[in-house]
Design an enzyme around this catalytic site. Structure first.
Site, PDB file in Angstrom:
ATOM      1  N   GLU A   1     -21.289   3.489  18.240  1.00 33.88           N
ATOM      2  CA  GLU A   1     -20.564   2.255  18.052  1.00 33.88           C
ATOM      3  C   GLU A   1     -20.813   1.959  16.684  1.00 33.88           C
ATOM      4  O   GLU A   1     -21.698   1.492  15.897  1.00 33.88           O
ATOM      5  CB  GLU A   1     -21.229   1.161  19.010  1.00 33.88           C
ATOM      6  CG  GLU A   1     -20.545  -0.096  18.740  1.00 33.88           C
ATOM      7  CD  GLU A   1     -21.100  -1.149  19.873  1.00 33.88           C
ATOM      8  OE1 GLU A   1     -21.497  -0.699  20.842  1.00 33.88           O
ATOM      9  OE2 GLU A   1     -20.916  -2.268  19.470  1.00 33.88           O
TER      10      GLU A   1
ATOM     11  N   GLU B   1     -10.995   5.928   0.650  1.00 33.84           N
ATOM     12  CA  GLU B   1      -9.589   5.149   0.313  1.00 33.84           C
ATOM     13  C   GLU B   1      -9.267   5.579  -1.139  1.00 33.84           C
ATOM     14  O   GLU B   1      -7.896   5.542  -1.163  1.00 33.84           O
ATOM     15  CB  GLU B   1     -10.043   3.663   0.541  1.00 33.84           C
ATOM     16  CG  GLU B   1      -8.686   2.838   0.327  1.00 33.84           C
ATOM     17  CD  GLU B   1      -7.627   2.943   1.337  1.00 33.84           C
ATOM     18  OE1 GLU B   1      -7.779   3.463   2.237  1.00 33.84           O
ATOM     19  OE2 GLU B   1      -6.262   2.952   0.763  1.00 33.84           O
TER      20      GLU B   1
ATOM     21  N   HIS C   1       1.899   7.049   1.796  1.00 40.06           N
ATOM     22  CA  HIS C   1       0.633   7.832   1.539  1.00 40.06           C
ATOM     23  C   HIS C   1       0.342   8.360   2.944  1.00 40.06           C
ATOM     24  O   HIS C   1       0.829   8.271   4.191  1.00 40.06           O
ATOM     25  CB  HIS C   1      -0.680   7.250   1.023  1.00 40.06           C
ATOM     26  CG  HIS C   1      -1.327   6.465   1.888  1.00 40.06           C
ATOM     27  ND1 HIS C   1      -0.638   5.009   2.378  1.00 40.06           N
ATOM     28  CD2 HIS C   1      -2.282   6.648   2.993  1.00 40.06           C
ATOM     29  CE1 HIS C   1      -1.683   4.582   3.240  1.00 40.06           C
ATOM     30  NE2 HIS C   1      -2.734   5.184   3.429  1.00 40.06           N
TER      31      HIS C   1
ATOM     32  N   HIS D   1     -28.825  -1.825  23.596  1.00 37.33           N
ATOM     33  CA  HIS D   1     -28.421  -2.971  22.519  1.00 37.33           C
ATOM     34  C   HIS D   1     -28.112  -4.180  23.323  1.00 37.33           C
ATOM     35  O   HIS D   1     -27.539  -4.215  24.550  1.00 37.33           O
ATOM     36  CB  HIS D   1     -27.825  -2.558  21.222  1.00 37.33           C
ATOM     37  CG  HIS D   1     -26.441  -2.068  21.691  1.00 37.33           C
ATOM     38  ND1 HIS D   1     -26.292  -0.721  22.072  1.00 37.33           N
ATOM     39  CD2 HIS D   1     -24.957  -2.382  21.611  1.00 37.33           C
ATOM     40  CE1 HIS D   1     -25.046  -0.423  22.605  1.00 37.33           C
ATOM     41  NE2 HIS D   1     -24.163  -1.501  22.257  1.00 37.33           N
TER      42      HIS D   1
ATOM     43  N   ARG E   1       0.765  -1.261   0.032  1.00 36.28           N
ATOM     44  CA  ARG E   1      -0.098  -0.086  -0.074  1.00 36.28           C
ATOM     45  C   ARG E   1       0.892   1.221   0.121  1.00 36.28           C
ATOM     46  O   ARG E   1       1.613   1.423   0.909  1.00 36.28           O
ATOM     47  CB  ARG E   1      -0.990   0.068   1.224  1.00 36.28           C
ATOM     48  CG  ARG E   1      -1.792   1.273   1.605  1.00 36.28           C
ATOM     49  CD  ARG E   1      -2.953   1.499   0.217  1.00 36.28           C
ATOM     50  NE  ARG E   1      -3.587   2.512   0.334  1.00 36.28           N
ATOM     51  CZ  ARG E   1      -3.365   3.662   0.088  1.00 36.28           C
ATOM     52  NH1 ARG E   1      -2.078   4.072  -0.726  1.00 36.28           N
ATOM     53  NH2 ARG E   1      -4.170   4.838   0.420  1.00 36.28           N
TER      54      ARG E   1
ATOM     55  N   HIS F   1     -26.987  -3.146  27.004  1.00 35.59           N
ATOM     56  CA  HIS F   1     -25.994  -2.267  27.552  1.00 35.59           C
ATOM     57  C   HIS F   1     -26.206  -1.008  26.663  1.00 35.59           C
ATOM     58  O   HIS F   1     -26.859  -1.209  25.780  1.00 35.59           O
ATOM     59  CB  HIS F   1     -24.714  -2.484  27.749  1.00 35.59           C
ATOM     60  CG  HIS F   1     -24.182  -2.944  26.469  1.00 35.59           C
ATOM     61  ND1 HIS F   1     -24.352  -4.048  25.673  1.00 35.59           N
ATOM     62  CD2 HIS F   1     -23.198  -2.069  25.527  1.00 35.59           C
ATOM     63  CE1 HIS F   1     -23.623  -3.912  24.262  1.00 35.59           C
ATOM     64  NE2 HIS F   1     -23.081  -3.008  24.362  1.00 35.59           N
TER      65      HIS F   1
ATOM     66  N   HIS G   1      -3.365  10.847   4.800  1.00 35.75           N
ATOM     67  CA  HIS G   1      -4.587  11.132   4.727  1.00 35.75           C
ATOM     68  C   HIS G   1      -4.975  12.104   6.023  1.00 35.75           C
ATOM     69  O   HIS G   1      -4.380  12.050   6.847  1.00 35.75           O
ATOM     70  CB  HIS G   1      -5.671  10.176   4.581  1.00 35.75           C
ATOM     71  CG  HIS G   1      -5.199   9.047   5.191  1.00 35.75           C
ATOM     72  ND1 HIS G   1      -5.414   8.843   6.499  1.00 35.75           N
ATOM     73  CD2 HIS G   1      -4.826   7.791   4.654  1.00 35.75           C
ATOM     74  CE1 HIS G   1      -4.967   7.393   6.899  1.00 35.75           C
ATOM     75  NE2 HIS G   1      -4.812   6.807   5.922  1.00 35.75           N
TER      76      HIS G   1
ATOM     77  N   GLU H   1      -5.866   6.576  11.051  1.00 31.91           N
ATOM     78  CA  GLU H   1      -6.484   5.183  10.740  1.00 31.91           C
ATOM     79  C   GLU H   1      -6.014   4.304  11.869  1.00 31.91           C
ATOM     80  O   GLU H   1      -4.914   4.354  12.180  1.00 31.91           O
ATOM     81  CB  GLU H   1      -5.491   4.977   9.353  1.00 31.91           C
ATOM     82  CG  GLU H   1      -5.342   3.486   9.212  1.00 31.91           C
ATOM     83  CD  GLU H   1      -4.313   3.462   7.780  1.00 31.91           C
ATOM     84  OE1 GLU H   1      -4.343   4.301   6.883  1.00 31.91           O
ATOM     85  OE2 GLU H   1      -3.491   2.475   7.755  1.00 31.91           O
TER      86      GLU H   1
ATOM     87  N   HIS I   1       2.715   6.897   5.969  1.00 34.77           N
ATOM     88  CA  HIS I   1       2.735   5.772   6.307  1.00 34.77           C
ATOM     89  C   HIS I   1       2.884   4.605   5.186  1.00 34.77           C
ATOM     90  O   HIS I   1       2.309   5.125   3.954  1.00 34.77           O
ATOM     91  CB  HIS I   1       1.831   5.115   7.562  1.00 34.77           C
ATOM     92  CG  HIS I   1       0.413   5.255   6.980  1.00 34.77           C
ATOM     93  ND1 HIS I   1      -0.259   6.750   7.236  1.00 34.77           N
ATOM     94  CD2 HIS I   1      -0.514   4.679   6.439  1.00 34.77           C
ATOM     95  CE1 HIS I   1      -1.352   6.770   6.778  1.00 34.77           C
ATOM     96  NE2 HIS I   1      -1.707   5.358   6.402  1.00 34.77           N
TER      97      HIS I   1
ATOM     98  N   HIS J   1     -23.839   2.987  25.439  1.00 29.00           N
ATOM     99  CA  HIS J   1     -22.596   3.647  25.676  1.00 29.00           C
ATOM    100  C   HIS J   1     -22.883   5.041  25.829  1.00 29.00           C
ATOM    101  O   HIS J   1     -23.711   5.642  25.017  1.00 29.00           O
ATOM    102  CB  HIS J   1     -21.823   3.394  24.491  1.00 29.00           C
ATOM    103  CG  HIS J   1     -21.432   2.187  24.129  1.00 29.00           C
ATOM    104  ND1 HIS J   1     -20.343   1.509  24.756  1.00 29.00           N
ATOM    105  CD2 HIS J   1     -22.158   1.037  23.195  1.00 29.00           C
ATOM    106  CE1 HIS J   1     -20.374  -0.138  24.502  1.00 29.00           C
ATOM    107  NE2 HIS J   1     -21.474  -0.182  23.502  1.00 29.00           N
TER     108      HIS J   1
HETATM  109 MN    MN Z   1      -3.589   5.031   5.189  1.00 26.03          MN
HETATM  110 MN    MN Z   2     -22.201  -1.975  22.519  1.00 22.47          MN
END
Ligand code: MN
Ligand code: MN
Length: 410
Positions: A309, A191, A123, A348, A120, A302, A125, A129, A168, A304
């Site tokens: 998520e 991407e 590059h 959820h 890869r 539960h 961005h 990541e 990277h 968050h």
């Molecule tokens: Mn990347």
């Molecule tokens: Mn969760």
């Protein structure tokens, strides 16, 4: 009777035609048959003109929702298999962004394969990541803004995190390269539009490159086309020591982390490994939990308190029920390669509905992992106050647990 008979006849023909290959249907009601939208006598009906049969079989809880489901809930599932796959000389890539899964504004995901030696391209961005290695081994490189160097090799269950703007590269190693999941802290990530080193070279006049590097302009003008690099074939590199960069100090906080080497939180029905800035300091915008649920186990009810998520299902089969307040609830089915989503604060649970362990990642655009357990909340509420709410008998209140158990039965 006649209808029933001819329908069975048709089903027999479908079986004979080999279209019933998948035996992995969770609901007994739909197993081995064309799923019919009827969860019981007097509800729903048959589907005389069924469409999307493989889809229907993958979604028993959408075709025949639990009767507790109601109201409108946005789509919370997208499979990488429904994404466009870009193929190049060094491997392939596909993505699930806000363009595929509209609700996912904070996070986008990429699934990438690098063949042995496949690179890869160097590059960077705007987005940070985060990565989880699914298969094989890779070598990753980066530098930071202080000119400090990073090189590491990663295998299954290892992570990396490159902050936004940090340049990277990733290269697949022998014998068979690697496959990994990338998670970006922005649903708009693409991407296909990152800053490639070849793309920049291609778009700077040779005399400027000459001045920048202090060499004659004749050295330039033969940069490969960026579309031929990006992910490209290259020889498998030599051993890592030969590649370590001479004279540069290492980055103070590692860009990689061994998530599978973490001691998991364990219950009778599964394990949880949590990785955030408390044990992977560089990962300032992505927190994660790797969850494994044994067959029949349940990631407890539960929610968050910090953010949405984003999930990636690594293996197995499960279903998630999401509660969206105001009487809204919907159940979605997931399998290997699916992305799941839970909007901020929605309650959820996730249940393993298959015969093998269910493994998935919970990801958050946050510097820390946090969840609230319904069971623990009820256990820590004065019993008299709780008693006037839910009309529960003593067997339930006696079973409440003050200590959190993310996977039950504990
Ligand atoms: Mn990347
Ligand atoms: Mn969760």
């Amino acid at each position: 009777m006649q209808d029933d008979f001819s329908r069975r006849g048709m089903l027999g023909a479908v079986v004979a035609g080999g279209l019933m290959a998948s035996a992995s249907v969770a609901s007994a009601q739909t197993a081995g048959q064309i799923p019919q939208p009827s969860r019981g006598p007097g509800v729903g009906g048959t589907d005389p003109v069924p469409g999307g049969l493989s889809r229907a079989r993958e979604n028993p809880d959408l075709i025949n929702p639990p009767s507790t489901d109601s109201g409108t809930v946005p789509n919370l599932r997208f499979s990488f298999a429904d994404g466009h796959t870009r193929q190049t000389s060094g491997g392939w890539t596909r993505q699930v962004t806000v363009r595929e899964l509209g609700i996912s504004k904070p996070i986008a995901g990429v699934n990438m394969r690098l063949n042995a030696g496949g690179v890869r391209e160097l590059h960077w961005h705007k987005q940070a990541e985060w990565a989880y290695m699914l298969y094989g081994t890779a070598r990753i490189t980066a530098i930071d803004a202080q000119g400090r160097n990073f090189i590491d090799e990663v295998g299954v269950g290892d992570l990396w995190y490159f902050p936004g703007g940090i340049p990277h590269s990733i290269q697949g190693l022998g014998p068979d390269g690697c496959e990994f999941l990338l998670v970006f802290d922005d649903g708009e990530f693409d991407e296909d539009s990152t800053f490639l080193i070849s793309d920049w070279f291609k778009h700077v006049p040779s005399d400027v490159l000459a001045k920048n590097f202090g060499v004659p302009a004749s050295n330039f003008g033969h940069t490969p086309d960026p579309k031929d690099l990006y992910i490209f074939k290259a020889p498998i590199p030599g051993p890592m020591p030969a590649d370590r960069l001479m004279g540069a100090a290492g980055v103070p906080d590692s860009f990689s982390h061994r998530m599978m080497a973490q001691q998991p939180l364990k219950t009778r029905s599964g394990t949880v490994r949590i990785t955030d800035t408390s044990n992977f300091p560089v990962s300032k915008t992505i927190a994660a939990a790797l969850v494994e649920i044994e067959p029949g186990g349940l990631r407890e009810l539960h929610w968050h308190p910090n953010t949405d998520e984003w999930q990636y299902y690594i293996e197995g089969q499960g279903r998630m029920g999401v509660f969206g307040s105001n009487g809204q609830a919907r159940t979605f089915d997931y399998q290997q390669g699916d992305v799941g989503y839970v909007p901020f604060a929605m309650g959820h649970y996730i249940e393993n509905t298959g015969p093998t362990p269910l493994r998935f990642l919970e990801m958050f655009k946050s510097d820390h992992y946090a969840d609230l357990s319904l069971n623990q909340w009820m256990a820590l509420t004065p019993p008299d106050l709780l008693a006037v709410h839910l009309n529960l008998d003593k067997q339930v209140t006696d079973a409440l647990q003050k200590k959190k158990s993310p996977i039950v039965p504990a």
